[in-house]
Scaffold this motif. Sequence first.
Motif, PDB file in Angstrom:
ATOM      1  N   PHE A   1      29.443  23.158  54.990  1.00  0.00           N
ATOM      2  CA  PHE A   1      28.672  23.545  53.811  1.00  0.00           C
ATOM      3  C   PHE A   1      28.498  25.059  53.780  1.00  0.00           C
ATOM      4  N   TRP A   2      28.601  25.614  52.578  1.00  0.00           N
ATOM      5  CA  TRP A   2      28.591  27.059  52.388  1.00  0.00           C
ATOM      6  C   TRP A   2      27.695  27.430  51.212  1.00  0.00           C
ATOM      7  N   LYS A   3      27.122  28.607  51.298  1.00  0.00           N
ATOM      8  CA  LYS A   3      26.317  29.160  50.199  1.00  0.00           C
ATOM      9  C   LYS A   3      26.895  30.508  49.810  1.00  0.00           C
TER      10      LYS A   3
ATOM     11  N   TYR B   1      23.564  31.317  41.853  1.00  0.00           N
ATOM     12  CA  TYR B   1      23.458  30.618  43.135  1.00  0.00           C
ATOM     13  C   TYR B   1      24.448  29.458  43.166  1.00  0.00           C
TER      14      TYR B   1
ATOM     15  N   TRP C   1      26.702  26.588  45.852  1.00  0.00           N
ATOM     16  CA  TRP C   1      26.850  25.910  47.132  1.00  0.00           C
ATOM     17  C   TRP C   1      28.153  25.116  47.114  1.00  0.00           C
TER      18      TRP C   1
ATOM     19  N   SER D   1      31.053  21.337  44.691  1.00  0.00           N
ATOM     20  CA  SER D   1      30.319  22.569  44.426  1.00  0.00           C
ATOM     21  C   SER D   1      29.222  22.306  43.416  1.00  0.00           C
TER      22      SER D   1
ATOM     23  N   TYR E   1      18.966  25.091  50.815  1.00  0.00           N
ATOM     24  CA  TYR E   1      19.392  23.750  51.179  1.00  0.00           C
ATOM     25  C   TYR E   1      19.893  23.723  52.615  1.00  0.00           C
TER      26      TYR E   1
ATOM     27  N   SER F   1      22.366  21.575  55.394  1.00  0.00           N
ATOM     28  CA  SER F   1      23.623  20.831  55.266  1.00  0.00           C
ATOM     29  C   SER F   1      23.339  19.345  55.006  1.00  0.00           C
TER      30      SER F   1
ATOM     31  N   LEU G   1      22.488  18.999  51.277  1.00  0.00           N
ATOM     32  CA  LEU G   1      23.691  19.141  50.456  1.00  0.00           C
ATOM     33  C   LEU G   1      24.587  17.915  50.584  1.00  0.00           C
TER      34      LEU G   1
ATOM     35  N   ILE H   1      26.384  27.193  56.139  1.00  0.00           N
ATOM     36  CA  ILE H   1      25.053  26.599  56.326  1.00  0.00           C
ATOM     37  C   ILE H   1      25.133  25.678  57.533  1.00  0.00           C
TER      38      ILE H   1
END
Length: 162
Positions: free
Chosen positions: A38-40, A60, A62, A73, A82, A84, A87, A161
């Motif tokens: 998971f990425w932001k 914003y 994710w 996404s 958030y 992981s 999400l 994340i």
Amino acid sequence: MKKTLLVSLLLFSITIIFAQENNSQAGGPPKLTELIGFWKKVEIPNEESINQVNPWPQKYQWFAFYENGKVYSMMSDKDYDYTSKELNEIFKVLPSEKTPNYTLNGQFLSIDNKETKDYKEIWGVNLFAIDVNEFLKKGNLIMSLDDGKGNVIYYRLLKKID
């Protein structure tokens, strides 16, 4: 104006360095195991002037890259921290058959979308192995999208994340 030009030149230089040397001291293409998760999105200073287009206008964002080749996404006008786990709960309710697929091939990440005929995004991707400056940090993933002619038109910087 000078700061925008400096940031633009820095991103361009980093992209060139990574393109020429896939495993430089600063980083290189992520391994699949490093991409999965998971990425932001992290804001790049003056990104509105660096990016020639903004196909994803909400500030914003994710992302989730799963082992099964699916990429999820979401975007928002409000920031959230958030986890992981949160999400994963959000993304797992979305229909898998309508979710884009991704393929990682070296420093290129392609994303398709079966919902849109002939849709494909091709991103240059590089994972930082060291801190470069105050916003390009070790473990961050930079993605660059070109216009199909080799000209980068959009940058996205992501932080993993845990």
